[in-house]
Scaffold this motif. Structure first.
Motif, PDB file in Angstrom:
ATOM      1  N   ALA A  23       0.828  -1.207   0.000  1.00  0.00           N
ATOM      2  CA  ALA A  23       0.000   0.000   0.000  1.00  0.00           C
ATOM      3  C   ALA A  23       0.860   1.255   0.000  1.00  0.00           C
ATOM      4  CB  ALA A  23      -0.924  -0.010   1.217  1.00  0.00           C
ATOM      5  N   VAL A  24       1.921   1.227   0.796  1.00  0.00           N
ATOM      6  CA  VAL A  24       2.826   2.383   0.845  1.00  0.00           C
ATOM      7  C   VAL A  24       3.527   2.562  -0.503  1.00  0.00           C
ATOM      8  CG1 VAL A  24       4.977   3.238   1.860  1.00  0.00           C
ATOM      9  CG2 VAL A  24       3.172   2.312   3.337  1.00  0.00           C
ATOM     10  N   ALA A  25       3.989   1.454  -1.087  1.00  0.00           N
ATOM     11  CA  ALA A  25       4.675   1.531  -2.382  1.00  0.00           C
ATOM     12  C   ALA A  25       3.736   2.059  -3.459  1.00  0.00           C
ATOM     13  CB  ALA A  25       5.209   0.163  -2.769  1.00  0.00           C
ATOM     14  N   GLY A  26       2.454   1.734  -3.348  1.00  0.00           N
ATOM     15  CA  GLY A  26       1.483   2.225  -4.318  1.00  0.00           C
ATOM     16  C   GLY A  26       1.357   3.737  -4.306  1.00  0.00           C
ATOM     17  N   VAL A  27       1.454   4.337  -3.128  1.00  0.00           N
ATOM     18  CA  VAL A  27       1.393   5.800  -3.023  1.00  0.00           C
ATOM     19  C   VAL A  27       2.566   6.424  -3.767  1.00  0.00           C
ATOM     20  CG1 VAL A  27       1.486   7.760  -1.448  1.00  0.00           C
ATOM     21  CG2 VAL A  27       0.166   5.728  -0.831  1.00  0.00           C
ATOM     22  N   PHE A  28       3.759   5.892  -3.572  1.00  0.00           N
ATOM     23  CA  PHE A  28       4.934   6.413  -4.271  1.00  0.00           C
ATOM     24  C   PHE A  28       4.764   6.275  -5.778  1.00  0.00           C
ATOM     25  CE2 PHE A  28       6.630   6.006  -0.053  1.00  0.00           C
ATOM     26  CZ  PHE A  28       7.638   6.957   0.034  1.00  0.00           C
ATOM     27  N   ALA A  29       4.239   5.134  -6.221  1.00  0.00           N
ATOM     28  CA  ALA A  29       4.061   4.904  -7.656  1.00  0.00           C
ATOM     29  C   ALA A  29       3.073   5.893  -8.263  1.00  0.00           C
ATOM     30  CB  ALA A  29       3.592   3.475  -7.889  1.00  0.00           C
ATOM     31  N   ARG A  30       2.018   6.216  -7.528  1.00  0.00           N
ATOM     32  CA  ARG A  30       1.007   7.135  -8.060  1.00  0.00           C
ATOM     33  C   ARG A  30       1.566   8.537  -8.297  1.00  0.00           C
ATOM     34  NH1 ARG A  30      -2.469   4.013  -4.942  1.00  0.00           N
ATOM     35  NH2 ARG A  30      -2.321   5.296  -3.044  1.00  0.00           N
TER      36      ARG A  30
ATOM     37  N   LEU B 128       0.491   9.844   2.199  1.00  0.00           N
ATOM     38  CA  LEU B 128       0.822   8.845   3.219  1.00  0.00           C
ATOM     39  C   LEU B 128       0.185   9.195   4.562  1.00  0.00           C
ATOM     40  CD1 LEU B 128       4.611   8.223   2.444  1.00  0.00           C
ATOM     41  CD2 LEU B 128       2.738   6.579   2.127  1.00  0.00           C
ATOM     42  N   ARG B 129       0.094  10.475   4.854  1.00  0.00           N
ATOM     43  CA  ARG B 129      -0.500  10.906   6.119  1.00  0.00           C
ATOM     44  C   ARG B 129      -1.966  10.465   6.220  1.00  0.00           C
ATOM     45  NH1 ARG B 129       2.986  14.500   8.554  1.00  0.00           N
ATOM     46  NH2 ARG B 129       4.338  15.706   7.161  1.00  0.00           N
TER      47      ARG B 129
ATOM     48  N   LEU C 210      -3.311   7.634   5.049  1.00  0.00           N
ATOM     49  CA  LEU C 210      -3.517   6.183   5.070  1.00  0.00           C
ATOM     50  C   LEU C 210      -3.809   5.704   6.495  1.00  0.00           C
ATOM     51  CD1 LEU C 210      -0.699   4.815   2.706  1.00  0.00           C
ATOM     52  CD2 LEU C 210      -3.081   5.333   2.147  1.00  0.00           C
ATOM     53  N   ASP C 211      -4.802   4.831   6.627  1.00  0.00           N
ATOM     54  CA  ASP C 211      -5.119   4.318   7.964  1.00  0.00           C
ATOM     55  C   ASP C 211      -4.058   3.380   8.488  1.00  0.00           C
ATOM     56  OD1 ASP C 211      -5.581   2.212   6.278  1.00  0.00           O
ATOM     57  OD2 ASP C 211      -7.613   1.774   6.985  1.00  0.00           O
ATOM     58  N   ILE C 212      -3.222   2.850   7.588  1.00  0.00           N
ATOM     59  CA  ILE C 212      -2.158   1.938   8.021  1.00  0.00           C
ATOM     60  C   ILE C 212      -0.921   2.700   8.507  1.00  0.00           C
ATOM     61  CG2 ILE C 212      -2.870   0.007   6.562  1.00  0.00           C
ATOM     62  CD1 ILE C 212      -0.712   0.943   4.555  1.00  0.00           C
ATOM     63  N   VAL C 213      -0.888   4.012   8.278  1.00  0.00           N
ATOM     64  CA  VAL C 213       0.236   4.837   8.736  1.00  0.00           C
ATOM     65  C   VAL C 213      -0.184   5.555  10.022  1.00  0.00           C
ATOM     66  CG1 VAL C 213       1.767   6.764   8.199  1.00  0.00           C
ATOM     67  CG2 VAL C 213       1.131   5.141   6.402  1.00  0.00           C
ATOM     68  N   ARG C 214       0.374   5.133  11.141  1.00  0.00           N
ATOM     69  CA  ARG C 214       0.020   5.755  12.422  1.00  0.00           C
ATOM     70  C   ARG C 214       0.581   7.160  12.539  1.00  0.00           C
ATOM     71  NH1 ARG C 214       1.415   0.428  14.392  1.00  0.00           N
ATOM     72  NH2 ARG C 214       3.432   1.263  15.030  1.00  0.00           N
ATOM     73  N   SER C 215       1.799   7.343  12.044  1.00  0.00           N
ATOM     74  CA  SER C 215       2.405   8.683  12.056  1.00  0.00           C
ATOM     75  C   SER C 215       3.614   8.700  11.131  1.00  0.00           C
ATOM     76  CB  SER C 215       2.843   9.081  13.476  1.00  0.00           C
ATOM     77  OG  SER C 215       3.936   8.287  13.902  1.00  0.00           O
ATOM     78  N   ILE C 216       3.954   9.900  10.698  1.00  0.00           N
ATOM     79  CA  ILE C 216       5.191  10.097   9.940  1.00  0.00           C
ATOM     80  C   ILE C 216       6.199  10.702  10.910  1.00  0.00           C
ATOM     81  CG2 ILE C 216       6.284  11.314   8.017  1.00  0.00           C
ATOM     82  CD1 ILE C 216       3.679  11.127   6.509  1.00  0.00           C
ATOM     83  N   ALA C 217       7.150   9.881  11.315  1.00  0.00           N
ATOM     84  CA  ALA C 217       8.096  10.296  12.360  1.00  0.00           C
ATOM     85  C   ALA C 217       9.008  11.423  11.890  1.00  0.00           C
ATOM     86  CB  ALA C 217       8.926   9.102  12.823  1.00  0.00           C
ATOM     87  N   SER C 218       9.459  11.351  10.647  1.00  0.00           N
ATOM     88  CA  SER C 218      10.332  12.411  10.146  1.00  0.00           C
ATOM     89  C   SER C 218      10.415  12.364   8.627  1.00  0.00           C
ATOM     90  CB  SER C 218      11.742  12.318  10.746  1.00  0.00           C
ATOM     91  OG  SER C 218      12.463  11.252  10.178  1.00  0.00           O
TER      92      SER C 218
END
Length: 434
Positions: free
Chosen positions: A370-377, A415-416, A418-426
């Motif tokens: 799912a994360v890789a899909g965001v980058f691809a889009r 990415l922010r 996405l429900d699978i991303v709890r937080s973006i640390a940095s």
């Protein structure tokens, strides 16, 4: 020996006092280099009766009337080390328009309204020198405006703020957090009581504008510089950088190249970035400065040294005083401002860079896809992925290939959500690699 060259010194603080001391201590040598003695006609200060220790100067030279001092017929050169926009701009414009050469260390004024000063110098047929405005004693600006004038500079990358470099170097060496490293810098005198101009990147942005203007023959102001500070850099970021053989520096980056429309333009930015430890700037520690210049014919050049402090800055001021004094005695003027290229400023979104992104994610199947899909889009290619931890401690660290900053920023924003991303640390940019 010719007729003495007489100076009006505006300001007698840390830098101004050192200028006075150097003029006194080296008077014989300076006279020989110039071909005439250099004398102080007057010193403009706010408190003329203030005790100034063993400063080798006649107290009668102090005055509160800076404009009156500048207008005196016996003044040949005006040296401004007060700082700030006003009244320094008024003073320098008055001096230059009246044909009196000026030396200044005022990076804020040059970045904010350098064009007005250059126009005044052209109108009065006077010299405007400002080597001390960037990187202290490091001979940098004159090589850009003179030594490399026959070459084509493509990129300037530098560490131009000693306070932030000390803080980041301490974080890298000791593992300390930002607040702890800032407290140490303050205690040792590297940081001001209010460090905002340094840690938020304002100081670096002003210097980046000056460097870009000289390197690319285009007027660049502080407002044209994309600016980010180091207050969000954490000990975890520094540890992550170490894990990938890198460190974090506050960089000023000025580039000349093609924008999205295919036309030549200039990009200028200041922000923290990871750079490989093999990069020449990675080993620049403590409060030192260094600037890495890339040119078509000359190749790669590096300038390194102390970028701040009374004595180093005064050394650069004195070098400029000698130059303008020689010109005055010879009846010549230095090369005027070179802005023939007049290139447009490229927005930050078109800057080509890489990102290092640390994500706290849910520990379940399909997360990576799912994360890789965001980058691809967003047409952003992933260079490396590091996954660690389980359950509540699951995380992904992703480093991208080069892409437009706008595409990278849009990727992070999606990415922010996405429900699978709890937080973006940095999120940090990565420079100096492939």
């Amino acid at each position: 020996m010719g007729k003495p060259v007489r100076l009006a010194l505006l300001g007698c603080g840390t830098v101004g006092s050192e200028v006075v001391r150097l003029l006194h201590a080296q008077s014989t040598d300076l006279a020989a280099r110039v071909g005439a003695p250099i004398e102080i006609a007057g010193i403009a200060v706010r408190r003329p009766n203030r005790t100034r220790g063993d400063l080798p100067v006649d107290p009668a030279l102090f005055t509160t009337d800076a404009l009156g001092l500048i207008k005196r017929d016996d003044v040949d050169v005006v040296v401004e080390v007060v700082g700030g926009i006003e009244p320094a701009r008024t003073w320098l414009v008055e001096a230059l328009r009246s044909g009196k050469s000026a030396v200044t260390a005022n990076k804020s004024l040059l970045a904010e309204d350098g064009g007005t000063l250059h126009d005044a110098a052209a109108e009065g047929g006077a010299d405007l020198y400002y080597e001390a405005s960037v990187a202290g004693a490091i001979p940098l600006l004159r090589p850009l405006r003179e030594s490399l004038h026959g070459d084509s500079i493509t990129r300037v990358t530098g560490i131009v703020n000693g306070t932030t470099n000390f803080i980041l170097s301490a974080m890298d060496t000791t593992g300390a957090g930002f607040a702890e490293a800032l407290a140490e810098a303050t205690e040792l005198g590297y940081a001001e009581a209010d460090p905002t101009a340094d840690v938020e990147g304002f100081d670096g942005a002003a210097k980046a504008a000056i460097l870009a203007s000289l390197a690319f023959h285009t007027r660049v102001g502080a407002a044209d510089v994309h600016r980010e500070g180091i207050t969000e850099v954490s000990a975890a970021d520094m540890a992550s950088a170490k894990a990938m053989g890198a460190t974090i520096k506050l960089l000023c980056i000025a580039e000349r190249g093609l924008g999205a429309a295919g036309t030549e333009s200039v990009s200028v930015r200041v922000h923290p970035a990871m750079i490989p430890r093999t990069h020449p700037l990675a080993s620049v520690g403590d409060a030192f400065n260094a600037v890495f210049v890339e040119a078509v014919a000359a190749g790669q050049l590096m300038f390194y040294g102390r970028g701040a402090g009374g004595a180093p800055t005064a050394s650069a001021v004195l070098g400029d005083i000698v130059a303008v004094a020689r010109n005055r005695l010879a009846g010549v003027r230095a090369a005027s401002e070179s802005v023939y290229a007049d290139l447009p400023i490229r927005p930050m979104g078109e800057a080509i860079t890489r990102y290092h992104i640390s994500l706290d994610v849910a520990d379940r199947a399909g997360v990576l896809a799912a994360v890789a899909g965001v980058f691809a889009r967003h047409d952003v290619s992933i260079a490396t992925v590091r996954q660690s931890g389980r359950d509540a401690d699951a995380s992904l660290v992703i480093v991208t290939h080069r892409a437009p900053d706008a595409a990278l920023a849009a990727t992070v924003e999606e990415l922010r959500g996405l429900d699978i991303v709890r937080s973006i640390a940095s999120v940090l940019r990565v420079e100096g690699g492939q």
